[in-house]
Write a protein that holds these residues in place. Sequence first.
Motif, PDB file in Angstrom:
ATOM      1  N   GLY A  33       0.802  -1.217   0.000  1.00 31.02           N
ATOM      2  CA  GLY A  33       0.000   0.000   0.000  1.00 31.02           C
ATOM      3  C   GLY A  33       0.834   1.266   0.000  1.00 31.02           C
ATOM      4  N   ALA A  58      -7.101  -0.932  -1.821  1.00 32.08           N
ATOM      5  CA  ALA A  58      -7.622  -1.430  -0.554  1.00 32.08           C
ATOM      6  C   ALA A  58      -9.069  -1.893  -0.674  1.00 32.08           C
ATOM      7  CB  ALA A  58      -7.501  -0.353   0.519  1.00 32.08           C
ATOM      8  N   ALA A 345      -9.059  -3.544   5.556  1.00 33.62           N
ATOM      9  CA  ALA A 345      -8.683  -3.000   4.246  1.00 33.62           C
ATOM     10  C   ALA A 345      -9.716  -2.002   3.743  1.00 33.62           C
ATOM     11  CB  ALA A 345      -8.521  -4.140   3.239  1.00 33.62           C
ATOM     12  N   SER A 348      -9.154   1.129   5.507  1.00 31.75           N
ATOM     13  CA  SER A 348      -7.940   1.736   4.985  1.00 31.75           C
ATOM     14  C   SER A 348      -8.202   2.432   3.656  1.00 31.75           C
ATOM     15  CB  SER A 348      -6.914   0.634   4.775  1.00 31.75           C
ATOM     16  OG  SER A 348      -5.684   0.992   5.211  1.00 31.75           O
TER      17      SER A 348
END
Length: 398
Positions: A33, A58, A345, A348
């Motif tokens: 990421g 994500a 995720a 995120s």
Amino acid sequence: MPSANYRTLLRIPGAAAFFFSAVVGRVGLAMTGIGIVWLVHARTGSFGDAGLVTGCFAVADALGGPQLGRLVDLFGQRRVLLWALAVHAGAVGLLFVGGPSTVAGAILAGASLPQLSALSAARWAALLRGTPAETALPRAFTLEALANGLSFLAGPALVSAVGAAGHPRLGSLLAAALVIGGGLALAAQRRTAPPVAGRAERHRAGRGLLRPAFIQLVALNAALGVFFGALQVSVTAYAVGRGTPDLAPLLYAVSNCTNLAGGWAYGARNWKTPPARQRALAAAGLALACLPLTAVAGPIPVAVCLALTGLSVPVLLVLFSVLAETSVDRAVLTQAFTWLGSASAAGSAGAAALAGRAVDTAGPHAGFAVGAAAALAMAALAVPGRSRSAVRIARVRR
């Protein structure tokens, strides 16, 4: 001694092989990421664009993770891992092409990202179930949290150092190499792979994923993901905004060193406090550590705050795994673990895009405010008594 307890777990036949294989891959996962942030920012000069592309990655990870977990429960870890790694390798190639292929590559890379944390945790549960060492499962999950801490110590620091040195493409290439190498090594460990349950058992067990206790865990992981995503963008923006991009890997290192120390100390002790109450205390500690980041400006105060956040994160990760293992049936345990990871995720994803825009508009403190808000929401949601998981401590055999 605490170290002897951990060593005893790793001396169980097959345990060290799958655990360290997953550790290697998770370092690459931790780099992916932030590697996209550096790669896109180097091309466009915008943290907003970098956050948006990272958010697409994500989101795809969040949507694809449970599907990969479901396939693992259907067909086993090895078969699914090999296909996922092949697709992931092609997706990283698209990221390097640039242009519209960057977004397509980010989406495909996220959707095919192997869920190594879930696969390793499921192996621990299968390996220890029904043995005299089964009571050590929380300590095994602590090892998993320590592996995550190590990954986020080495991964972001490494890719940030490479990016600050002017080689953002190399960071993403290293991330892909570690993910694929660790994943292939894990796929080769057949002996410790959990057995595949029958269709009828999976169908009956699937209802456990809708229990309030598990849904609460999913929501908490989503909030933790918002915290992670906001800090990834904000720490990088803070360092670059000061004209000291080399500061970013140092700040990541400070936070993750305390992450490792806190996780090690937590797992070394047998706690009598109920897990749900421990979870509430750890979430409150994370919130208190985050709030000053919205105002402090000097690198030392920022480093101290980040270090304090690192003490709570491993405790939360362990408790989420412990409570998930007692909330669902073993036939869907891999899928349950991937739901937790995917919720993180998803959080995120939104945080990366939101914090990136906030940083472009009002500076890095605005990005830190996004993470602080997520920590406060987590503390409120984790209050004991909000679900039946607060009083469900002992595992119910199914």
